[in-house]
Scaffold this motif. Structure first.
Motif, mmCIF file in Angstrom:
data_model
loop_
_atom_site.group_PDB
_atom_site.id
_atom_site.type_symbol
_atom_site.label_atom_id
_atom_site.label_comp_id
_atom_site.label_asym_id
_atom_site.label_seq_id
_atom_site.Cartn_x
_atom_site.Cartn_y
_atom_site.Cartn_z
ATOM 1 N N GLY A 12 -22.386 -8.270 2.063
ATOM 2 C CA GLY A 12 -21.225 -8.688 1.288
ATOM 3 C C GLY A 12 -21.537 -9.835 0.355
ATOM 4 O O GLY A 12 -21.048 -9.882 -0.774
ATOM 5 N N ARG A 15 -24.000 -8.134 -2.481
ATOM 6 C CA ARG A 15 -23.367 -7.175 -3.385
ATOM 7 C C ARG A 15 -22.029 -7.653 -3.926
ATOM 8 O O ARG A 15 -21.639 -7.278 -5.034
ATOM 9 C CB ARG A 15 -23.160 -5.848 -2.675
ATOM 10 N N GLY A 16 -21.311 -8.456 -3.127
ATOM 11 C CA GLY A 16 -19.970 -8.857 -3.534
ATOM 12 C C GLY A 16 -19.915 -10.184 -4.247
ATOM 13 O O GLY A 16 -19.572 -10.246 -5.425
ATOM 14 N N ASN A 21 -19.094 -7.205 -6.963
ATOM 15 C CA ASN A 21 -18.289 -6.109 -6.453
ATOM 16 C C ASN A 21 -17.160 -6.691 -5.605
ATOM 17 O O ASN A 21 -17.396 -7.326 -4.570
ATOM 18 C CB ASN A 21 -19.160 -5.162 -5.627
ATOM 19 N N ARG A 22 -15.925 -6.440 -6.019
ATOM 20 C CA ARG A 22 -14.775 -7.049 -5.348
ATOM 21 C C ARG A 22 -14.609 -6.562 -3.906
ATOM 22 O O ARG A 22 -14.276 -7.339 -3.018
ATOM 23 C CB ARG A 22 -13.520 -6.739 -6.155
ATOM 24 N N THR A 23 -14.850 -5.279 -3.658
ATOM 25 C CA THR A 23 -14.712 -4.736 -2.304
ATOM 26 C C THR A 23 -15.693 -5.406 -1.352
ATOM 27 O O THR A 23 -15.327 -5.801 -0.240
ATOM 28 C CB THR A 23 -14.932 -3.215 -2.318
ATOM 29 N N TRP A 24 -16.941 -5.540 -1.780
ATOM 30 C CA TRP A 24 -17.946 -6.182 -0.930
ATOM 31 C C TRP A 24 -17.663 -7.672 -0.753
ATOM 32 O O TRP A 24 -17.981 -8.258 0.283
ATOM 33 C CB TRP A 24 -19.351 -5.968 -1.472
ATOM 34 N N ILE A 26 -14.666 -8.914 -0.458
ATOM 35 C CA ILE A 26 -13.640 -8.946 0.593
ATOM 36 C C ILE A 26 -14.269 -8.689 1.951
ATOM 37 O O ILE A 26 -13.916 -9.335 2.941
ATOM 38 C CB ILE A 26 -12.522 -7.931 0.267
ATOM 39 N N VAL A 27 -15.233 -7.753 2.001
ATOM 40 C CA VAL A 27 -15.949 -7.497 3.258
ATOM 41 C C VAL A 27 -16.682 -8.759 3.693
ATOM 42 O O VAL A 27 -16.663 -9.129 4.871
ATOM 43 C CB VAL A 27 -16.932 -6.317 3.098
ATOM 44 N N TRP A 28 -17.335 -9.446 2.755
ATOM 45 C CA TRP A 28 -18.030 -10.697 3.083
ATOM 46 C C TRP A 28 -17.062 -11.729 3.650
ATOM 47 O O TRP A 28 -17.338 -12.364 4.663
ATOM 48 C CB TRP A 28 -18.709 -11.282 1.843
#
Length: 75
Positions: A12, A15-16, A21-24, A26-28
């Motif tokens: 995350g 990549r985020g 990357n917004r999704t990654w 948020i995962v982070w």
């Protein structure tokens, strides 16, 4: 579980947060928050075998306050 969260945090971040990357991202954030505040690591502080009929008493005592030392009477 810890390994999964560690990998999600690392990926995350890469990549985020750094990759955009917004999704990654948020995962982070979610993985980081769970690792930081969500998982309670249990720690064994005492271990002993009990014989049949043996007894173990657990008592919680408050730690002494700071003003109960040798300066308690001074102000």
């Amino acid at each position: 579980m810890e390994r999964l969260l560690r990998n999600l945090t690392r990926t995350g971040m890469r990549r985020g947060v750094l990759g955009g990357n917004r999704t990654w991202a948020i995962v982070w954030l979610a993985a980081f928050a769970i690792r930081k505040w969500g998982i309670r690591r249990e720690e064994v502080v005492y271990s002993e075998s009990l014989e049949p009929g043996g007894r173990l008493t657990i008592v919680h005592e408050e730690p002494p306050s700071k003003d109960k030392g040798r300066r308690a009477g001074r102000r």
